[in-house]
Write an enzyme that holds these catalytic residues in place. Structure first.
Site, PDB file in Angstrom:
ATOM      1  N   CYS A  84       0.778  -1.233   0.000  1.00  0.00           N
ATOM      2  CA  CYS A  84       0.000   0.000   0.000  1.00  0.00           C
ATOM      3  C   CYS A  84       0.812   1.287   0.000  1.00  0.00           C
ATOM      4  CB  CYS A  84      -0.928   0.003   1.206  1.00  0.00           C
ATOM      5  SG  CYS A  84      -2.216  -1.249   1.125  1.00  0.00           S
ATOM      6  N   HIS A 185      -1.683   8.429   7.265  1.00  0.00           N
ATOM      7  CA  HIS A 185      -0.673   7.534   6.727  1.00  0.00           C
ATOM      8  C   HIS A 185       0.255   8.076   5.664  1.00  0.00           C
ATOM      9  CE1 HIS A 185      -1.530   3.404   8.486  1.00  0.00           C
ATOM     10  NE2 HIS A 185      -0.388   3.897   8.891  1.00  0.00           N
TER      11      HIS A 185
END
Length: 577
Positions: A84, A185
């Protein structure tokens, strides 16, 4: 950091609905030269074979298949990494992790994120006059806010005032306490938040939606429990489950729900995306909308299955929901800005095989050399199933319809292609790994990349290191290893002084490497060595960044630390849409 106070205040005030429409959508006249709009949709953990246009066995993507028939389908398109955070950071910067510093995933408690000296696609287009929006369920990687601002009334009735006061600032005219309680994130501090990294509007989950509990956990393997209720003591965490931290949902700088209700999230994303397109189109200014889907990452919503047991599996039902969401966005574009909007759909990496029946299809890219030795050859690996992803381009009148392109392209190419089409300038003082794919998109003869590098993404080797080389039809591995498979096996890490080399035209399943003594191997090996040495030298001479991967429990998104699992409800409505 003095600039940060007025900017945070401005965005904070916008939550009350007073200023946000003015901040984003009030402009004086239309631009003289109309620039194209961009909508980038990134699926999560979607397999190459999950697209019906790619793989006849898939029957659940009618809207995406229609887009393929009306646009261009890419069959040799690759994620920038097979996990990711690095993949998404590369999309936003056009640079591999060795350059932008993001080589592996961030955690819920991560302090750092995408380095601030890296320029995002949103920042480039903002400077070129674009309205920018992000609607995203970010993976264990992407942008994540430090402690986005949440407001609580001032006064003695607030028992958490002293606990949270260290993160606050007070604006007397509004009478509200603004706090920074979360992250997204790709950054912890306020200046890392999407609103300060090139996106005027942000709505979404700050990381992968399995990194927090919900009241309706949905389908996962193994299953995770629902969030606790009441004020009971903390429970023992199950492996791979975040059983005591509710999953947050952000709108701009604020947590608007914790935990988020995953059952209605897809439709909410569709509503926010279509409303953004409508308002941005009405503004007379070009726009960029980046939609980072939660699909097809687990957990899959538990309300998708029909009562008929002969109906679709949870994964197929989730695929249909994702397809419907994309269809709603495309329909809005067709009704609002069809002639001047470029829509790009792709994925961040391949399917997560350890989730068994909740993982997608790799199509013909089985990575059989690896699977025969144990482990998965999909997500987290550099085998084709890990990084070859579905990709579609749609722009009526510009991108030719019903075309299948075999050009070797990458998520890395989105950044330079969009920048070029927007007639903007690439950031100075750094090198880029993507190329401008405009000629391919508009039906030209450009073959795409001659060489691509697939960074290690967790299954084997040092994270981010370039030890797998794609050279036209050949692919060389200096390190191999399998990620965790459905049966729990993990393929052993093996280093190859003389790399394994496969001819993908003859062996797309990556089952039989070339004989090292063959003429073909001996011809390809020197070229592989040269291009690998060249890129490593180029990285060494580049302006590279380093991400801060340190962790601190205080960085955990929590809108109400006085309640179990950080539960809270929105106390106000935002100004947009």
């Amino acid at each position: 950091m003095g600039w940060l106070f007025p900017k945070v205040l401005l965005v904070g005030v916008s939550f009350l609905g007073f200023l946000y429409p003015l901040v984003e959508f009030c402009f004086r006249g239309k631009m003289r030269d109309q620039k194209p709009n961009f909508v980038i949709i990134l699926a999560d953990d979607m397999g190459w074979g999950d697209l019906g246009a790619n793989w006849a066995e898939t029957k659940d993507t009618v809207n995406l298949d229609k887009m393929a028939a009306e646009g261009m389908r890419f069959v040799d398109f690759h994620a920038a990494a097979s996990t990711c955070s690095p993949s998404r950071a590369s999309l936003l910067t056009g640079r591999l992790g060795l350059r932008n510093g993001v080589t592996h995933n961030f955690a819920v408690t991560s302090v750092g994120g995408l380095p601030l000296n890296e320029t995002t696609l949103g920042e480039v287009l903002q400077r070129a006059g674009y309205v920018t929006g992000m609607i995203a369920a970010e993976c264990q990687q992407q942008l994540h806010p430090q402690r986005p601002l949440v407001k609580l009334p001032l006064g003695p009735e607030n028992p958490c005032r002293t606990i949270l006061g260290v993160f606050s600032f007070y604006h007397s005219q509004l009478g509200w306490l603004f706090l920074r309680p979360g992250k997204w994130h790709l950054g912890h501090h306020g200046s890392y938040h999407p609103n300060f990294r090139g996106f005027d509007y942000y709505f979404g989950i700050p990381y992968s939606h399995d990194m927090g509990c919900t009241d309706s956990p949905g389908y996962n393997h193994p299953p995770c429990p629902a969030c606790p209720r009441g004020n009971g003591s903390s429970r023992r965490l199950q492996r791979d489950c975040y059983a005591d931290l509710a999953l947050p949902l952000y709108e701009n700088l604020a947590i608007v729900a914790q935990p988020v209700d995953l059952r209605g999230l897809a439709q909410k994303y569709a509503e926010k995306a279509t409303q953004f397109i409508q308002q941005a189109s009405s503004s007379g200014k070009p726009f960029l909308l980046y939609v980072g889907l939660a699909h097809m990452h687990v957990p899959l919503p538990g309300t998708l299955l029909p009562a008929d047991p002969r109906g679709p599996t949870p994964y197929r039902a989730g695929l249909r929901e994702m397809d419907s969401l994309v269809g709603q966005i495309k329909d809005k574009i067709d009704r609002t800005a069809k002639e001047n909007t470029f829509l790009w759909f792709t994925g961040d990496n391949g399917p997560w095989a350890q989730k068994c029946e909740l993982a997608g299809s790799v199509g013909p890219f089985t990575g059989s050399w690896q699977t025969h030795r144990g482990g998965s050859a999909a997500k987290q690996t550099t085998w084709e199933a890990g990084h070859r992803v579905p990709a579609l381009a749609y722009w009526p009148g510009r991108v030719p319809a019903n075309v299948t392109s075999t050009a070797l392209l990458s998520v890395l190419d989105i950044f330079p292609t969009v920048v070029a089409l927007a007639r903007a300038s690439l950031p100075l003082g750094r090198h880029f790994d993507g190329l401008d794919a405009s000629k391919v998109l508009f039906g030209g003869p450009q073959p795409g990349h001659r060489v691509l590098f697939h960074p290690n993404s967790g299954a084997a080797g040092e994270d981010g290191a370039l030890q797998t080389v794609r050279l036209q039809r050949h692919k060389a591995f200096y390190v191999t290893g399998g990620a965790k498979a459905c049966d729990g096996s993990i393929g052993p890490e093996q280093h190859h002084k003389l790399p394994l080399i496969f001819n993908l035209e003859d062996d797309m399943a990556e089952g039989m490497p070339l004989e090292r003594g063959s003429a073909e191997y001996q011809t390809v090996l020197p070229e592989v060595r040269k291009v690998l040495a060249d890129v490593l030298q180029d990285v060494a001479n580049d302006n590279i960044s380093s991400a801060d991967y340190s962790q601190d429990p205080s960085a955990t998104p929590c809108c109400n630390p006085c309640r179990v699992a950080c539960r809270c409800q929105a106390v106000y409505q935002t100004g947009f849409p």
